[in-house]
Design a protein around this motif. Sequence first.
Motif: not given
Lengths: 422, 284
Positions: A185-189, A232-237
């Motif tokens: 799961x990525x968090x991107x600028x 993120x938690x909902x996606x459970x990566x």
Amino acid sequence: MRPGEETGMIRTSRRTLLRTGAAFAGVSALGFPAIVRAQAEKIRIGHLTPLTGFLGVIGSYAQLGARLAAEEINQSGGILGKQIDLLSEDSINPATAATKAQRMLEQDGAVVLLGEISSASALTIMQVAERNKKVFFSTGARSDALRGKNCNKYSFHCDIPNTVMVNAVGTALSQKGMVKGKKFFTLTADYIFGHDLLKAAKAFFGAHDANLIGDELIATDVTDFSPYLLKVRQAKPDVVCCNLAGNQVTNLVKQYAEFGFPYPLVGFNLNTGDAWAAGAGNLSGTWPTVWYHTLNNPTSQAFVAAFTKKHAKPPENHAWIDYITLKLLAEAINTTKSTDSNELIAYFDKQTQFDIGKARKAYFRSWDHQLVQEAYPFTVKPKDQMKDQWDMLVLGDVVPAANDPLESIYPTREQNPCEMKA
Amino acid sequence: MQLEFLLEQVVNGLVLGGYYLLIALGLSLIFSVGGIVNLAHGAFYALGAYVCVELTTRLGFGASVAISPFAVALLGILFERFILRRFYTADPILSLLVTFGLAMVAEQAIRMIWGAAPVSTEIPQSFRGSVIVGDFLFSRYRLLVLLGIWLLLQKTSFGRVVRAGIQRPDMVAALGIRLQPYMTAIVMLGVGMAALGGAFFAPITTVHPAMGAEIMTVAFVVVVIGGLGSFWGVVIAALLVGVVRGIAIHFEPAAGEASIYILMFLVLLVRPRGLLGERIEKFE
């Protein structure tokens, strides 16, 4: 009656104001010709870097690095017998960066430009450099597109590009079995740098059988990440990956530690200034870096000693890259005996090698002007093993490995769409 | 499942709103009683964070969070005595200018004392992690902080002064309390709350010289939506801003930050004085 009513307002006397104004005007009239005369004998170099906003912290390190290099060069006699006059300013945003770059070249008489961390601002300065036919060293911008589809003859790229950062961390993660078959799961600028980094990450995931199950594009002014962490938690990566930049990395790392999620947090971009700001107890995982002050190399250690003596703290990687860039530029001007941009380009295009404080020497690749150099993955030192607050990172094995060619971690000619106009 | 995720965002937004409240209430308090829009409010928030980080190495986190608001409130006395006091009855533009200038001076002073690079601090291990209640997940630290803020405002005499000060400043003044020492106390309360916010935020955000300017934007949005001079207006607005942002990020992440400004725009279209704002002669 309102409180304080009897005190009234402060009034500045008009006479005082006029007197101060006249004094300023007088000093300006007397002082300027002398200043202008003195500056005519100097070689002016324009330095732009973000000193405010989410990249401001690491930008201030870049400024200290460039200034230290200028001082050292001037103390040892300058370049071509002339002193360097470093014009260092806050680039603020892409539009202002371009305006300032144009002013430095056109009005202030800068012979070359260097600096920048924001890929968006670097892109606009590159266009100014090309229009004015003057060299620009983009010291800290990492977007692949700058040395790819946006490349131009006058722009040189000193930091490692996104692809190299992804390769450095990806290789280290693969060795730990954290890539193949894993859910990322990525968090991107949400600007050119982040988009570009995500593209490089996707290419890596695709080539190594990893699945990208979610990505969030995050505006650069976000400081609270809690809504994103819930997603993120909902996606459970299996692994959470940070593709952010500057202060945002620090905020995410701190808040990730606050929520205490079980999924490991790694990242494809981190500057040591942001790691220090996050604090030892908050940071974990594997990240990439271009340089760290504990690197065991005589050139690096001499720089670290000089910087630490002056500022009572070790340099950050952006201080190092602006420092070595000004140093290699001075070397080039002294060797070619010219500040002419075309002569400098011809010199660098010979793939001349420079000592940048790493085991292997670096050179600008002639066809995309990328400074080809080593990079490192790192992990975080256990708190009880740190010598001081700066001694946070453990560098992993250098990439590429000592027996592999330096260019093996950089995009190839087939992968990189750079086409320079003559 | 989708509804559950959305509710989780709403609840998280309420918690975040509690944070915004701490900063916005002080801003609203100083405005309601003194008629001053304090653009330097963010500087006290930043100072609270810095003092907390500085003290944490010596006294531990808990004591530092408790002491730093008081230390910054003492600065508030000087701020009121030597600066604000001269502007209560002046043209509002003058107090805007002077507090704007002070915010810049404070930011540079922080840069000179602590340097441009951020300083770091951490939440103690026992406050870390998440609490799962039913299907909802909360940060343990944020819940504790929120509980602290609620107790402070609802159960202490400090909270009563804040509520009365914002809601009924004229009535408080009419009770025969001398105005100037009273105003000093109000400013101390206001900046002390901002500093407490800074101390609470310090372990979960980047502590850097410009952090005050960052929080001011949200604080103003909250105060403007809530309406100047209304305690409950500010409370509702803070929670609303947190919730709207959470919902926006759930459905359209790119609009997350813009959503609170759109909310402000819509509220001002319908109610130019904010949700529960009163008519304020000085500005009309």
